[in-house]
Design a protein around this motif. Structure first.
Motif, mmCIF file in Angstrom:
data_model
loop_
_atom_site.group_PDB
_atom_site.id
_atom_site.type_symbol
_atom_site.label_atom_id
_atom_site.label_comp_id
_atom_site.label_asym_id
_atom_site.label_seq_id
_atom_site.Cartn_x
_atom_site.Cartn_y
_atom_site.Cartn_z
ATOM 1 N N ASP A 105 36.676 19.373 19.744
ATOM 2 C CA ASP A 105 37.338 18.062 19.658
ATOM 3 C C ASP A 105 36.359 16.892 19.580
ATOM 4 O O ASP A 105 36.750 15.740 19.794
ATOM 5 N N THR A 106 35.097 17.151 19.252
ATOM 6 C CA THR A 106 34.098 16.088 19.181
ATOM 7 C C THR A 106 34.331 15.146 17.999
ATOM 8 O O THR A 106 33.714 14.079 17.942
ATOM 9 N N LYS A 108 36.727 13.375 17.808
ATOM 10 C CA LYS A 108 37.291 12.202 18.487
ATOM 11 C C LYS A 108 36.208 11.259 19.020
ATOM 12 O O LYS A 108 36.506 10.146 19.430
ATOM 13 N N GLU A 136 24.768 15.586 26.804
ATOM 14 C CA GLU A 136 25.335 14.857 27.948
ATOM 15 C C GLU A 136 26.451 13.919 27.511
ATOM 16 O O GLU A 136 27.459 13.778 28.202
ATOM 17 N N LYS A 139 29.549 16.020 27.007
ATOM 18 C CA LYS A 139 30.146 16.385 28.299
ATOM 19 C C LYS A 139 30.820 15.188 28.959
ATOM 20 O O LYS A 139 31.926 15.297 29.488
ATOM 21 N N LEU A 140 30.152 14.023 28.937
ATOM 22 C CA LEU A 140 30.716 12.817 29.552
ATOM 23 C C LEU A 140 32.012 12.380 28.871
ATOM 24 O O LEU A 140 32.892 11.806 29.514
ATOM 25 N N ALA A 141 32.129 12.669 27.578
ATOM 26 C CA ALA A 141 33.353 12.335 26.852
ATOM 27 C C ALA A 141 34.469 13.339 27.158
ATOM 28 O O ALA A 141 35.597 13.167 26.701
ATOM 29 N N GLY A 142 34.129 14.395 27.907
ATOM 30 C CA GLY A 142 35.135 15.379 28.304
ATOM 31 C C GLY A 142 35.310 16.533 27.336
ATOM 32 O O GLY A 142 36.319 17.233 27.377
ATOM 33 N N TYR A 143 34.317 16.760 26.480
ATOM 34 C CA TYR A 143 34.410 17.824 25.488
ATOM 35 C C TYR A 143 33.388 18.915 25.773
ATOM 36 O O TYR A 143 32.425 18.711 26.505
ATOM 37 N N GLU A 144 33.610 20.073 25.162
ATOM 38 C CA GLU A 144 32.672 21.184 25.288
ATOM 39 C C GLU A 144 31.629 21.072 24.183
ATOM 40 O O GLU A 144 31.950 20.706 23.054
ATOM 41 N N GLU A 145 30.392 21.447 24.511
ATOM 42 C CA GLU A 145 29.281 21.275 23.575
ATOM 43 C C GLU A 145 28.971 22.529 22.760
ATOM 44 O O GLU A 145 27.960 22.600 22.080
#
Length: 188
Positions: A105-106, A108, A136, A139-145
């Protein structure tokens, strides 16, 4: 000038822009290599229905452990880049189409945390930096990397061998390093 400054100056230009060195590894035209180092996952383990169902293609996912630089897993031409810089497609001279998708979902994130280093139609060599991504920030945006690396035209081949398993384990999971073979595409 000390050793650290000499090393740093090799990767930072006078305008402060960081230059990422190319990775070098032996390549074969029928093989797709790991674009990042990390923990190897099957596509079915990815928390995205499109990727886990194999709708983007056949391949692996990698939970990155490295620097946030995505390298070309094959030599070829950049066929597509997204405006949000979270995905890139490559096509080899042998017809292998590789899609690399960074994160879940990155899209977004609207490109924040991603920097493209190449453009559509550029010729690239395996090991050449393609883009950077901020783990980082993802992750901070709430997504998986997680980074998915797939052959997006698997029907063009009689067999795609999954050769990414390594003997190195972390918590029982295989690790791959940048440039390790992942997939071998065989034509009939």
């Amino acid at each position: 000038m000390g050793l650290f400054e000499r090393i740093k100056s090799a990767f930072v230009s006078s305008d402060g822009k960081v230059t990422h060195p190319e990775a070098t590894f032996a390549t074969r035209p029928d093989t797709v290599y790991a674009p990042v180092s990390g923990v190897l996952l099957s596509l079915q383990e990815v928390n995205d229905q499109v990727i886990s169902a194999g709708l983007l293609g056949d391949g692996y996912a990698i939970l990155p452990t490295g620097s946030g630089v995505l390298y070309a897993p094959v030599s070829g031409r950049v066929s597509v880049v997204t405006v949000t810089n979270h995905a890139i497609g490559l096509r080899t001279d042998d017809g292998i189409e590789v899609l690399i998708h960074i994160g879940i979902d990155t899209v977004k994130m609207d490109g924040k945390g991603f920097t493209r280093l190449v453009e559509a139609n550029d010729e690239v060599r395996a090991g050449q930096p393609l883009m950077t991504f901020d783990v980082e920030a993802i992750k901070l945006a709430g997504y998986e990397e997680v980074v998915a690396c797939v052959i997006s035209n698997p029907d063009a081949f009689s067999n795609i061998e999954h050769v990414g398993d390594s003997g190195t384990l972390l918590g029982g999971r295989p690790l791959v390093k940048l440039g390790d073979p992942l997939l071998v595409a065989r034509k009939a």
